[in-house]
Design a protein around this motif. Structure first.
Motif, PDB file in Angstrom:
ATOM      1  N   ARG A 245       0.920  -1.159  -0.106  1.00  0.00           N
ATOM      2  CA  ARG A 245      -0.326   0.341   0.037  1.00  0.00           C
ATOM      3  C   ARG A 245       0.611   1.462  -0.054  1.00  0.00           C
ATOM      4  N   ASP A 246       0.274   2.312  -0.671  1.00  0.00           N
ATOM      5  CA  ASP A 246       1.155   3.276  -0.287  1.00  0.00           C
ATOM      6  C   ASP A 246       0.431   4.297   0.574  1.00  0.00           C
ATOM      7  N   MET A 247       1.273   5.485   0.537  1.00  0.00           N
ATOM      8  CA  MET A 247       1.034   6.712   1.660  1.00  0.00           C
ATOM      9  C   MET A 247       0.013   7.196   1.426  1.00  0.00           C
ATOM     10  N   THR A 248      -0.355   7.920   0.664  1.00  0.00           N
ATOM     11  CA  THR A 248      -1.820   7.992   0.444  1.00  0.00           C
ATOM     12  C   THR A 248      -2.972   6.956   0.924  1.00  0.00           C
ATOM     13  N   TYR A 249      -2.663   5.910   0.000  1.00  0.00           N
ATOM     14  CA  TYR A 249      -3.836   4.975   0.755  1.00  0.00           C
ATOM     15  C   TYR A 249      -3.874   5.254   2.260  1.00  0.00           C
ATOM     16  N   ILE A 250      -2.368   4.891   2.848  1.00  0.00           N
ATOM     17  CA  ILE A 250      -2.390   4.454   3.953  1.00  0.00           C
ATOM     18  C   ILE A 250      -3.672   5.805   4.594  1.00  0.00           C
ATOM     19  N   ALA A 251      -2.796   6.993   4.883  1.00  0.00           N
ATOM     20  CA  ALA A 251      -3.994   8.045   4.795  1.00  0.00           C
ATOM     21  C   ALA A 251      -5.192   7.855   5.393  1.00  0.00           C
ATOM     22  N   GLY A 252      -5.626   7.891   4.102  1.00  0.00           N
ATOM     23  CA  GLY A 252      -7.328   7.741   3.481  1.00  0.00           C
ATOM     24  C   GLY A 252      -8.049   6.389   4.540  1.00  0.00           C
ATOM     25  N   HIS A 253      -6.818   5.421   4.790  1.00  0.00           N
ATOM     26  CA  HIS A 253      -7.292   3.965   5.768  1.00  0.00           C
ATOM     27  C   HIS A 253      -7.169   4.524   7.187  1.00  0.00           C
ATOM     28  N   TYR A 254      -6.753   5.779   7.669  1.00  0.00           N
ATOM     29  CA  TYR A 254      -7.118   6.178   8.770  1.00  0.00           C
ATOM     30  C   TYR A 254      -7.873   6.951   8.712  1.00  0.00           C
ATOM     31  N   ASN A 255      -7.962   7.704   7.821  1.00  0.00           N
ATOM     32  CA  ASN A 255      -8.669   9.558   7.705  1.00  0.00           C
ATOM     33  C   ASN A 255      -7.967  10.031   8.689  1.00  0.00           C
ATOM     34  N   MET A 256      -6.758  10.310   8.192  1.00  0.00           N
ATOM     35  CA  MET A 256      -5.948  11.314   8.562  1.00  0.00           C
ATOM     36  C   MET A 256      -5.118  11.857   7.246  1.00  0.00           C
ATOM     37  N   GLU A 257      -4.421  12.749   7.955  1.00  0.00           N
ATOM     38  CA  GLU A 257      -3.688  13.666   7.066  1.00  0.00           C
ATOM     39  C   GLU A 257      -2.498  12.834   6.490  1.00  0.00           C
ATOM     40  N   LEU A 258      -2.079  13.000   4.990  1.00  0.00           N
ATOM     41  CA  LEU A 258      -0.363  12.700   4.919  1.00  0.00           C
ATOM     42  C   LEU A 258       0.178  12.839   5.786  1.00  0.00           C
ATOM     43  N   ALA A 259       0.306  14.596   6.217  1.00  0.00           N
ATOM     44  CA  ALA A 259       1.700  14.442   7.047  1.00  0.00           C
ATOM     45  C   ALA A 259       1.696  14.082   8.533  1.00  0.00           C
ATOM     46  N   LEU A 260       0.996  13.574   8.294  1.00  0.00           N
ATOM     47  CA  LEU A 260       0.113  12.507  10.216  1.00  0.00           C
ATOM     48  C   LEU A 260       1.174  11.101   9.292  1.00  0.00           C
ATOM     49  N   ALA A 261       0.574  11.216   8.557  1.00  0.00           N
ATOM     50  CA  ALA A 261       0.870   9.510   8.336  1.00  0.00           C
ATOM     51  C   ALA A 261       2.324   9.204   8.029  1.00  0.00           C
TER      52      ALA A 261
END
Ligand SMILES: C[S@@+](CC[C@H](N)C(=O)[O-])C[C@H]1O[C@@H](n2cnc3c(N)ncnc32)[C@H](O)[C@@H]1O
Length: 481
Positions: free
Chosen positions: A212-228
């Motif tokens: 999974r890429d970081m964009t997917y991961i941020a979406g998965h946790y409902n958080m913005e990319l910088a926090l992911a």
């Protein structure tokens, strides 16, 4: 229609730079009597960039090359058609007008560049937190496939859907006390402690190993990319973080970054590249240090602090929506208020470059608490003297102040040899003010701006008149004595 009554609103007309060759070709065609189709216009009120909100203003929706060519050819009139007959409210109709303009451009003439389309998609997504415009609708209007729109705006949508837990984690990592977070989000401290100790976000490694890429991961946790990214990079050294983010670490004192990295900070007038902030943190702070950003704009400094495990307090007179870490504060040093209880180790200070972007900052500021870009030259200089003094009083010896600015000249169209130094504010002035207020300037790092914002035609005019442009931007590092 009289040409001079028409306004080219760059916020609506989606063209980052004009194609001068097209304009020249149209001018030539006009000179031999060619007929051009009418340009599309719209009458609006509440035109916020213009100032007079009651005035009816005519803005261009389609045909900017024709409009330029008619002006260049010395014509006073231009044929127009109206997009809608009714007078529209500019603020309410802005997104619709932007999309109509984009739609026209994807069909004819000089097509929009992918960079233009990306900017439009991001502008619309940012101003549309309720997601009225779906990815499918944007793709259709912009003439691209939906996946492309997804890639352009996923980080913005993820931020808009950010849930309460990730806000709490963000604030806690930036060093906010549980008491302060509790006041901000309105839940009790015990619950905050449970959320910040929750380990469910530790699975980022698993998701990455599943491809999974970081964009997917941020979406998965409902958080913005910088926090992911901050969670992913946790515990690594600064150098490992640079590598993981694919930012080459600059070893010399020339920091030239062409583009802002969309993973950090929001689109904001005068936004700076995250890499510039990261280099400052790398050379002048340690993990755990407290950074103060007094004029935080789109929040790039807190985002980079999050990733590099520095604490951060950020302020602005127009805190950006969806950025809970940026607190409202109007700096008026004569009032001598300092909104921090702990002394910062580094102040990262990126104020407006005097009147550059004054219009944009004024739109965001209230009348009672104006941006410093609308001060007189004398008041503006006095502001910095007072601010540096206040900062000196509220820091310990050895603290650093990173001050980013550009030379400002009030004589844009004056040949270099005739410039009047009394009408400029340069880095030498800031250097003088820092020195007078107890700061020793220890470094001067050049971080030039891009020349791409100027058209070939503008450059040619400057050369003819021997005007010396300014693309210099300098980061002064000062140490508190
Ligand atoms: C150059 S921008 C900062 C951009 C930011 N570093 C970024 O990358 O997004 C300067 C900011 O100063 C803010 N500002 C101007 N005068 C201010 C004042 N007196 N008090 C607080 N903020 C102010 C403006 O609202 C603007 O957001």
């Amino acid at each position: 229609m009289k040409i001079q009554e028409l306004i080219w609103d760059e916020g609506i007309y989606p063209r980052s730079s004009l194609n001068q060759k097209t304009v020249d070709a149209y001018v030539e065609a006009l000179s031999i009597g060619a007929q051009f189709p009418a340009v599309m216009v719209q009458r609006v009120v509440n035109y916020t960039p213009g100032g007079d909100l009651l005035a009816i203003v005519l803005i261009l929706i389609d045909g900017v090359h024709r409009w330029h060519a008619f002006r260049q050819a010395g014509r006073t009139d231009i044929p127009v058609i109206h997009y809608q007959d009714a007078v529209l409210d500019y603020e309410a109709a802005k997104t619709e007008l932007l999309l109509e303009s984009a739609r026209n451009n994807t069909r004819h003439g000089d097509r929009l560049t992918p960079a233009d389309k990306k900017r439009i998609a991001r502008d619309i997504a940012s101003s549309d937190p309720k997601c009225r415009y779906t990815e499918t609708a944007l793709a259709e209007k912009l003439g691209v496939i939906q996946q492309t729109v997804n890639a352009w705006i996923t980080d913005i949508r993820a931020r808009q859907k950010t849930n309460r837990d990730s806000i709490i984690i963000r604030l806690s990592r930036l060093g906010w006390t549980q008491e302060k977070i509790s006041k901000k989000v309105g839940i009790n401290q015990q619950r905050i402690s449970q959320i910040t100790n929750n380990t469910k976000f530790g699975n980022i490694g698993n998701l990455l190993s599943q491809g999974r890429d970081m964009t997917y991961i941020a979406g998965h946790y409902n958080m913005e990319l910088a926090l992911a990214w901050a969670l992913r990079l946790q515990g690594k050294t600064d150098q490992e973080k640079f590598k993981a983010l694919e930012w080459g670490l600059r070893t010399w004192d020339q920091w030239h970054f062409n583009e802002c990295d969309d993973r950090f900070g929001d689109d904001w007038p005068g936004r700076i590249p995250a890499q510039l902030v990261a280099h400052t943190l790398f050379y002048f702070t340690e993990p755990g240090d407290l950074v103060l950003d007094p004029m935080a704009g789109g929040g790039v400094v807190p985002d980079v602090c999050l990733a590099f495990e520095r604490k951060c307090r950020a302020f602005d007179l127009a805190p950006s929506e969806g950025r809970p870490e940026i607190e409202y504060h109007h700096w008026n040093p004569q009032k001598r208020t300092w909104p921090l209880d702990r002394k910062p180790d580094l102040i990262f200070f990126d104020p407006p470059y005097y009147t550059k972007k004054a219009k944009e900052y004024e739109q965001k500021a209230g009348k009672a608490a104006p941006s410093i870009s609308s001060l007189s030259k004398k008041e503006y200089e006095a502001f910095f003297k007072d601010f540096f003094t206040l900062a000196h009083e509220n820091t310990n010896p050895g603290a650093s102040l990173a001050f980013l600015n550009a030379d400002w000249y009030d004589f844009e169209s004056t040949p270099a040899a005739q410039e009047d130094p009394g009408r400029s504010i340069t880095l030498f002035d800031y250097h003088r003010l820092l020195t007078q207020t107890g700061w020793q300037v220890i470094r001067r790092i050049e971080c030039p701006l891009s020349t791409e914002r100027l058209t070939g035609n503008q450059v040619q005019k400057m050369q003819t008149k021997r005007i010396l442009g300014t693309i210099g931007r300098t980061l002064l590092i000062a140490r508190r004595t």
